[in-house]
Scaffold this active site. Structure first.
Site, PDB file in Angstrom:
ATOM      1  N   SER A 132       0.860  -1.190   0.000  1.00  0.00           N
ATOM      2  CA  SER A 132       0.000   0.000   0.000  1.00  0.00           C
ATOM      3  C   SER A 132       0.893   1.235   0.000  1.00  0.00           C
ATOM      4  CB  SER A 132      -0.858   0.008   1.277  1.00  0.00           C
ATOM      5  OG  SER A 132      -1.525   1.241   1.419  1.00  0.00           O
ATOM      6  N   TYR A 145      -1.796  -0.508  10.607  1.00  0.00           N
ATOM      7  CA  TYR A 145      -1.885  -0.829   9.168  1.00  0.00           C
ATOM      8  C   TYR A 145      -0.594  -0.380   8.473  1.00  0.00           C
ATOM      9  CZ  TYR A 145      -3.772  -1.101   4.399  1.00  0.00           C
ATOM     10  OH  TYR A 145      -3.983  -1.414   3.068  1.00  0.00           O
TER      11      TYR A 145
HETATM   12  P1  NDP Z   1     -11.083  -6.249  -0.121  1.00  0.00           P
HETATM   13  O1  NDP Z   1     -11.541  -6.160   1.286  1.00  0.00           O
HETATM   14  O2  NDP Z   1     -12.068  -6.018  -1.211  1.00  0.00           O
HETATM   15  O3  NDP Z   1     -10.369  -7.656  -0.388  1.00  0.00           O
HETATM   16  C1  NDP Z   1      -9.552  -8.248   0.581  1.00  0.00           C
HETATM   17  C2  NDP Z   1      -9.382  -9.706   0.233  1.00  0.00           C
HETATM   18  O4  NDP Z   1      -8.551 -10.314   1.233  1.00  0.00           O
HETATM   19  C3  NDP Z   1     -10.678 -10.470   0.212  1.00  0.00           C
HETATM   20  O5  NDP Z   1     -10.712 -11.283  -0.931  1.00  0.00           O
HETATM   21  C4  NDP Z   1     -10.641 -11.329   1.466  1.00  0.00           C
HETATM   22  O6  NDP Z   1     -11.254 -12.582   1.209  1.00  0.00           O
HETATM   23  C5  NDP Z   1      -9.150 -11.523   1.645  1.00  0.00           C
HETATM   24  N1  NDP Z   1      -8.771 -11.845   3.012  1.00  0.00           N
HETATM   25  C6  NDP Z   1      -8.887 -11.086   4.127  1.00  0.00           C
HETATM   26  N2  NDP Z   1      -8.465 -11.767   5.200  1.00  0.00           N
HETATM   27  C7  NDP Z   1      -8.077 -12.995   4.761  1.00  0.00           C
HETATM   28  C8  NDP Z   1      -7.542 -14.152   5.380  1.00  0.00           C
HETATM   29  N3  NDP Z   1      -7.324 -14.204   6.700  1.00  0.00           N
HETATM   30  N4  NDP Z   1      -7.250 -15.221   4.608  1.00  0.00           N
HETATM   31  C9  NDP Z   1      -7.481 -15.188   3.281  1.00  0.00           C
HETATM   32  N5  NDP Z   1      -7.972 -14.128   2.628  1.00  0.00           N
HETATM   33  C10 NDP Z   1      -8.277 -13.046   3.373  1.00  0.00           C
HETATM   34  O7  NDP Z   1      -9.892  -5.202  -0.227  1.00  0.00           O
HETATM   35  P2  NDP Z   1      -8.827  -4.831  -1.368  1.00  0.00           P
HETATM   36  O8  NDP Z   1      -9.093  -5.533  -2.618  1.00  0.00           O
HETATM   37  O9  NDP Z   1      -8.742  -3.372  -1.359  1.00  0.00           O
HETATM   38  O10 NDP Z   1      -7.507  -5.391  -0.682  1.00  0.00           O
HETATM   39  C11 NDP Z   1      -6.520  -6.153  -1.357  1.00  0.00           C
HETATM   40  C12 NDP Z   1      -5.144  -5.683  -0.920  1.00  0.00           C
HETATM   41  O11 NDP Z   1      -4.945  -4.353  -1.385  1.00  0.00           O
HETATM   42  C13 NDP Z   1      -4.952  -5.652   0.595  1.00  0.00           C
HETATM   43  O12 NDP Z   1      -3.681  -6.180   0.904  1.00  0.00           O
HETATM   44  C14 NDP Z   1      -5.017  -4.163   0.907  1.00  0.00           C
HETATM   45  O13 NDP Z   1      -4.293  -3.848   2.064  1.00  0.00           O
HETATM   46  C15 NDP Z   1      -4.395  -3.582  -0.347  1.00  0.00           C
HETATM   47  N6  NDP Z   1      -4.675  -2.168  -0.578  1.00  0.00           N
HETATM   48  C16 NDP Z   1      -5.960  -1.711  -0.731  1.00  0.00           C
HETATM   49  C17 NDP Z   1      -6.200  -0.351  -0.875  1.00  0.00           C
HETATM   50  C18 NDP Z   1      -7.576   0.216  -0.974  1.00  0.00           C
HETATM   51  O14 NDP Z   1      -7.740   1.451  -0.868  1.00  0.00           O
HETATM   52  N7  NDP Z   1      -8.607  -0.600  -1.174  1.00  0.00           N
HETATM   53  C19 NDP Z   1      -5.093   0.612  -0.957  1.00  0.00           C
HETATM   54  C20 NDP Z   1      -3.792   0.017  -0.835  1.00  0.00           C
HETATM   55  C21 NDP Z   1      -3.605  -1.311  -0.651  1.00  0.00           C
HETATM   56  P3  NDP Z   1     -12.157 -13.410   2.254  1.00  0.00           P
HETATM   57  O15 NDP Z   1     -12.802 -12.410   3.168  1.00  0.00           O
HETATM   58  O16 NDP Z   1     -13.116 -14.118   1.361  1.00  0.00           O
HETATM   59  O17 NDP Z   1     -11.193 -14.326   2.921  1.00  0.00           O
END
Ligand code: NDP
Length: 236
Positions: A132, A145
């Site tokens: 991020s 975070y």
């Molecule tokens: P979402 O919340 O839409 O997606 C997060 C994903 O992570 C989901 O598919 C969820 O799947 C999965 N996840 C969470 N916890 C677990 C776990 N314990 N085991 C397996 N899977 C897990 O968010 P984003 O798409 O935004 O996030 C993706 C990445 O991008 C993250 O690392 C986030 O920090 C990063 N990011 C996002 C930003 C934003 O503004 N959105 C900015 C910068 C970075 P499920 O719940 O089905 O397990």
């Protein structure tokens, strides 16, 4: 058939968009998330869907091994799963800090470890860690975070140095704000609203997925170490 690409957190947001674009580009996929029904519903060809909690090394390693039997070894591991729980340090529940450390750091390390031996043996492979902008800059209410994402940058770079003699790439993608479910995991509704109010613009998950694909599609001899990508209007 093109090489196998594995994606954690493929059930929503950036991971889901990455699954779709890599699939359109002809890659077989190992899709992992806790919400199995969501990755099955994507209904992508040549994909294996596994219920995986990234904090559990044995499960992620098992998924990688079982996908290998069908599609060969993972050539690209996209460690994307992550959570963001914003809070002031004197209010926030300690278990929220622990959850971010477990998923954002241990989850990525588990993903790396589940493929690294094989990549080194084969003398090729790509690991893409989704960090991020909060891994490069600090933001208030993001203390833990930010710590986890600064950590991702740090260990990704060390591992990149260590695996570079084996022709393995480690790439860190650091997005600014993206329109996904991420902010909904913050407990405080006020902090959720503040996050939305503070945005100068927002990326689509597809913008980040395209960036990930671009990095992967460079020749194996080219490693984009870090990519920071944010909405043009995001000043901070
Ligand atoms: P979402 O919340 O839409 O997606 C997060 C994903 O992570 C989901 O598919 C969820 O799947 C999965 N996840 C969470 N916890 C677990 C776990 N314990 N085991 C397996 N899977 C897990 O968010 P984003 O798409 O935004 O996030 C993706 C990445 O991008 C993250 O690392 C986030 O920090 C990063 N990011 C996002 C930003 C934003 O503004 N959105 C900015 C910068 C970075 P499920 O719940 O089905 O397990």
């Amino acid at each position: 058939m093109k090489p196998l690409v594995a994606i954690t957190g493929a059930s929503s947001g950036i991971g889901k968009a990455a699954a779709e674009i890599f699939s359109r580009n002809g890659h077989p996929l190992l899709l992992m998330a806790r919400r199995l029904e969501k990755i099955i519903a994507l209904d992508l060809p040549d994909s294996i869907c596994k219920k995986v909690d990234v904090t559990d090394f044995d499960t992620i390693h098992g998924a990688v091994q079982s996908a290998r039997k069908k599609f060969g070894p993972v050539d690209c591991m996209i460690n994307n799963a992550g959570i963001m729980k914003l809070g002031t340090p004197w209010h926030q529940e300690i278990n929220e800090w622990q959850a971010m450390i477990d998923v954002n750091m241990m989850g990525v390390l588990n993903g790396i470890r589940s493929v690294l031996d094989g990549m080194i043996e084969r003398n090729t492979g790509t690991i893409i860690n989704v960090s991020s902008l909060a891994g490069r800059k600090t933001f208030q209410k993001h203390a833990v975070y930010c710590a986890t994402k600064f950590g991702v940058h740090a260990f990704s770079e060390v591992i990149r140095e260590e695996v570079s003699p084996y022709n393995v790439r480690v790439i860190t993608i650091a997005p600014g704000a993206v329109e996904t479910e991420l902010i909904t995991h913050t407990t405080s509704e006020k902090l959720q609203q503040d996050w939305w109010d503070g945005l100068g613009g927002i990326l689509k998950p597809e913008d980040v997925a395209r960036t990930i694909l671009f990095a992967y599609q460079q020749p194996q001899s080219v490693c984009l170490r870090e990519i920071l990508v944010n909405p043009t209007g995001q000043s901070g």
